[in-house]
Design a protein around this motif. Structure first.
Motif, PDB file in Angstrom:
ATOM      1  N   SER A  17      42.186  53.669  28.120  1.00 47.33           N
ATOM      2  CA  SER A  17      41.902  52.865  26.938  1.00 47.33           C
ATOM      3  C   SER A  17      40.583  52.120  27.084  1.00 47.33           C
ATOM      4  O   SER A  17      40.154  51.806  28.202  1.00 47.33           O
ATOM      5  CB  SER A  17      43.016  51.835  26.706  1.00 47.33           C
ATOM      6  N   ARG A  19      38.253  49.054  24.553  1.00 46.75           N
ATOM      7  CA  ARG A  19      38.109  48.323  23.310  1.00 46.75           C
ATOM      8  C   ARG A  19      36.639  48.060  23.058  1.00 46.75           C
ATOM      9  O   ARG A  19      35.975  47.396  23.852  1.00 46.75           O
ATOM     10  CB  ARG A  19      38.869  46.996  23.314  1.00 46.75           C
ATOM     11  N   ARG A  67      46.037  56.643  17.718  1.00 45.49           N
ATOM     12  CA  ARG A  67      45.411  56.346  19.016  1.00 45.49           C
ATOM     13  C   ARG A  67      44.386  55.218  18.900  1.00 45.49           C
ATOM     14  O   ARG A  67      44.278  54.391  19.807  1.00 45.49           O
ATOM     15  CB  ARG A  67      44.717  57.598  19.554  1.00 45.49           C
ATOM     16  N   GLN A  82      40.004  49.463  19.013  1.00 44.18           N
ATOM     17  CA  GLN A  82      40.885  49.674  20.160  1.00 44.18           C
ATOM     18  C   GLN A  82      41.144  51.168  20.280  1.00 44.18           C
ATOM     19  O   GLN A  82      41.640  51.786  19.329  1.00 44.18           O
ATOM     20  CB  GLN A  82      42.189  48.917  19.987  1.00 44.18           C
ATOM     21  N   ASN A  84      43.057  54.032  22.471  1.00 39.35           N
ATOM     22  CA  ASN A  84      44.078  54.363  23.452  1.00 39.35           C
ATOM     23  C   ASN A  84      44.223  55.876  23.571  1.00 39.35           C
ATOM     24  O   ASN A  84      43.771  56.615  22.700  1.00 39.35           O
ATOM     25  CB  ASN A  84      45.414  53.745  23.046  1.00 39.35           C
TER      26      ASN A  84
END
Length: 127
Positions: A17, A19, A67, A82, A84
């Motif tokens: 992940s 951000r 995602r 974000q 993921n």
């Protein structure tokens, strides 16, 4: 006039992940719709996600639905992405962009409606 500065890119393994953040200058941030785009080597820049000025309208391209999540904090003049469950094919330079609502409302995914752009941040997903 809006100035945009992205941050948060980097190297991450597949499945990980990140951000991304995009900080905007000016006191009228909430009046702009914001978008994230990406450009992989040898490919055209493509739409990833967009959010209206108040945050009530959100769009994600199909390949990132479930995602990636776009959000914004108008008190901080910042929009986020974000990311993921990253995949190799997510590798690209990611750009944030700002649009006037008068043009954005009709075509939130179109690159041409965005008048202001950041310099981009590299996201590299490794296996």
């Amino acid at each position: 006039q809006v100035q945009l500065v992205e941050s948060g890119g980097g190297l991450v393994q597949a499945g990980g992940s990140l951000r991304l953040s995009c900080a905007a200058s000016g006191r009228t941030f909430s009046t702009y719709a914001m978008g994230w785009f990406r450009q992989a080597p040898g490919k055209e820049r493509e739409f990833v996600a967009a959010i209206s000025g108040g945050g009530g309208r959100i769009y994600h391209t199909d390949s990132v639905k479930g995602r990636f999540t776009i959000s914004r904090d108008n008190a901080r003049n910042t929009v986020y992405l974000q990311m993921n469950s990253l995949k190799l094919e997510d590798t690209a330079v990611y750009y944030c962009a700002a649009a006037n609502h008068s043009t954005w409302n009709g075509a939130p995914r179109k690159i041409d409606v965005y008048a202001y752009w950041g310099q981009g941040t590299q996201v590299t997903v490794s296996s």
